[in-house]
Write an enzyme that holds these catalytic residues in place. Structure first.
Site, PDB file in Angstrom:
ATOM      1  N   SER A 179       0.363  -1.257   0.044  1.00 53.21           N
ATOM      2  CA  SER A 179       0.367   0.354   0.110  1.00 53.21           C
ATOM      3  C   SER A 179       0.674   1.579  -0.065  1.00 53.21           C
ATOM      4  CB  SER A 179      -0.928   0.334   1.272  1.00 53.21           C
ATOM      5  OG  SER A 179      -1.992   1.307   1.555  1.00 53.21           O
ATOM      6  N   LYS A 220       0.054  -4.546  -3.568  1.00 49.14           N
ATOM      7  CA  LYS A 220      -1.434  -4.429  -3.038  1.00 49.14           C
ATOM      8  C   LYS A 220      -1.430  -2.361  -3.897  1.00 49.14           C
ATOM      9  CE  LYS A 220      -4.662  -2.530   0.600  1.00 49.14           C
ATOM     10  NZ  LYS A 220      -4.660  -1.046   0.258  1.00 49.14           N
ATOM     11  N   ASP A 256      10.725   5.487  -9.917  1.00 48.30           N
ATOM     12  CA  ASP A 256      10.102   5.710 -11.017  1.00 48.30           C
ATOM     13  C   ASP A 256      10.910   7.579 -10.928  1.00 48.30           C
ATOM     14  OD1 ASP A 256       8.417   3.675 -11.697  1.00 48.30           O
ATOM     15  OD2 ASP A 256       7.006   4.516 -11.594  1.00 48.30           O
TER      16      ASP A 256
END
Length: 416
Positions: free
Chosen positions: A289, A314, A300
């Site tokens: 999460s 998740k 990223d």
């Protein structure tokens, strides 16, 4: 002619969508009537007395679990536990305890400055009764429920002192206890600052920022953020954490869902404290999460390196909706996407097998995305670390020492 065909096609689509919606509404009403009629027949004809307060919640739980494990009903009586999950706070005495059904409640580690400490409780003390009622035969959860309560209220413990074996009554005034998400923050070696983060509860980012600044004052030149075993929490806390390390206005995460309000992009909104300090984020299969939002953003944006093992996967977002009688329902309302556009959700709950089981997103459906500097990353299976570490194995005696809490028992005896 083309224009007329287009109108006909659009009209056909609208009629189809409207018919589908009406069909769903009809089925909802029909099944609610069926459920009511079954309950009515049970109340009139079932051989034994039925406790509706038990069987109906079972049906609600089963219905929601058929969707995904995160969509759940929270009745009023479980509201305090839910608050603990989201805020890290509860009304209680502020101590770690140890309890088995055949034993008393042993005080393991009172929190500094807590009501337990103020009342004089120390590690090794054993609570044998709470408000005059014996705790023997109770589970740990049952005893904890009695120890918790509204801040400002008193609870009386009958205690066997660990050091003297005297039996005394101790009155403790409950307070609002805030459990910190920062498990450890210190310089470990070679100017490396290390922060172990256990959750993302309300205002965690304030504690985290303070920890980073203190480490920098102590000479930290590099930073390790340990998210291993961190199951996540509030998404906004993950965004606030990232705002400390990237320029203001940086995209951290986006979300998509059926409701228009779920289609959002989330950017950092506060100035950073350090955009240059090297960061290593540690993760494992227990990182989920909000932990994956942080790890995915660092990866990223090429702002930090990720080390460890692949995360849980998740990528679903839950929203809290109020229900009648002061309950709540936690509903999966969207999916989140990292800055490169990938969703890390590993299990596809929308397509179940005939037996009701679910499977992981197959490799054939996983897509490639690019980080800010052009590195390849993939969706559909958690966050894959830049540096993969092997799982550590331990000897049987080592497992026994931890599993049976032998070291913990020794520490208590040593303290006495």
């Amino acid at each position: 002619m083309k224009f007329s065909k287009t109108i006909v096609a659009v009209a056909a689509i609208l009629i189809s969508v409207t018919s589908f919606a009406q069909s769903n509404d009809f089925k909802l009403g029909q099944n609610m009537e069926i459920q009511y009629s079954i309950l009515k027949e049970l109340s009139q004809s079932y051989v034994d007395t039925i406790e509706y307060g038990k069987i109906i919640p079972i049906g609600i739980k089963a219905m929601l679990q058929s969707l995904d494990p995160y969509t759940t009903y929270i009745p009023e009586e479980e509201g305090e536990d839910f608050e603990m999950m989201t805020t890290g706070a509860y009304g209680g005495i502020g101590s770690l305890i140890k309890k088995s059904p055949e034993s008393g409640v042993q005080i393991i580690e009172p929190y500094p400055g807590s009501p337990a400490v103020k009342a004089g409780l120390v590690p090794g003390d054993v609570i044998i009764a709470i408000d005059g009622v014996s705790v023997y035969g109770e589970t740990s959860a049952q005893s904890v429920d009695k120890m918790k309560g509204q801040p400002g209220t008193d609870v009386v413990f009958t205690v066997i002192r660990g050091r003297t074996l005297d039996t005394v009554d101790i009155t403790v005034t409950r307070e609002r206890i805030r459990v910190s998400d920062i498990a450890y923050a210190e310089i470990i070696r070679d100017s490396i600052g290390y922060i172990a983060l256990t959750g993302f509860t309300q205002n965690m980012h304030v504690q985290f920022k303070e920890s980073v600044l203190k480490l920098k004052e102590k000479g930290a030149k590099r930073l390790v953020i340990d998210l291993r075993g961190n199951g996540g929490g509030i998404m906004e806390e993950a965004i606030s954490l990232m705002s400390l390390f990237v320029p203001e206005g940086t995209l951290v995460v986006s979300s998509k869902g059926r409701e228009e309000r779920m289609n959002q992009e989330y950017y950092t909104t506060t100035p950073p404290i350090d955009t240059l300090i090297p960061v290593l984020v540690m993760v494992d299969s227990g990182s989920a999460s909000s932990s994956e939002i942080v790890a995915g953003a660092f990866q990223d944006l090429d702002r930090g390196a990720i080390a460890g093992r692949r995360t849980f996967g998740k990528g679903l977002i839950q929203s809290i909706k109020p229900t009648l009688y002061d309950g709540k329902v936690k509903i999966t309302t969207g999916k989140y996407y990292t800055p490169s556009g990938r969703c890390v959700q590993a299990i596809d709950y929308s397509h179940r097998n005939e037996d009701g089981s679910v499977g992981n997103v197959p490799d054939s459906l996983k897509r490639e995305f690019k980080t800010r500097n052009g590195r390849s990353v993939y969706d559909g299976g958690g966050i894959t670390p830049d540096f993969i570490t092997e799982s550590r194995t331990f000897s049987r005696p080592a497992y026994s020492l931890v599993f049976n809490d032998i070291l913990g028992d020794y520490a208590i005896e040593y303290f006495k």
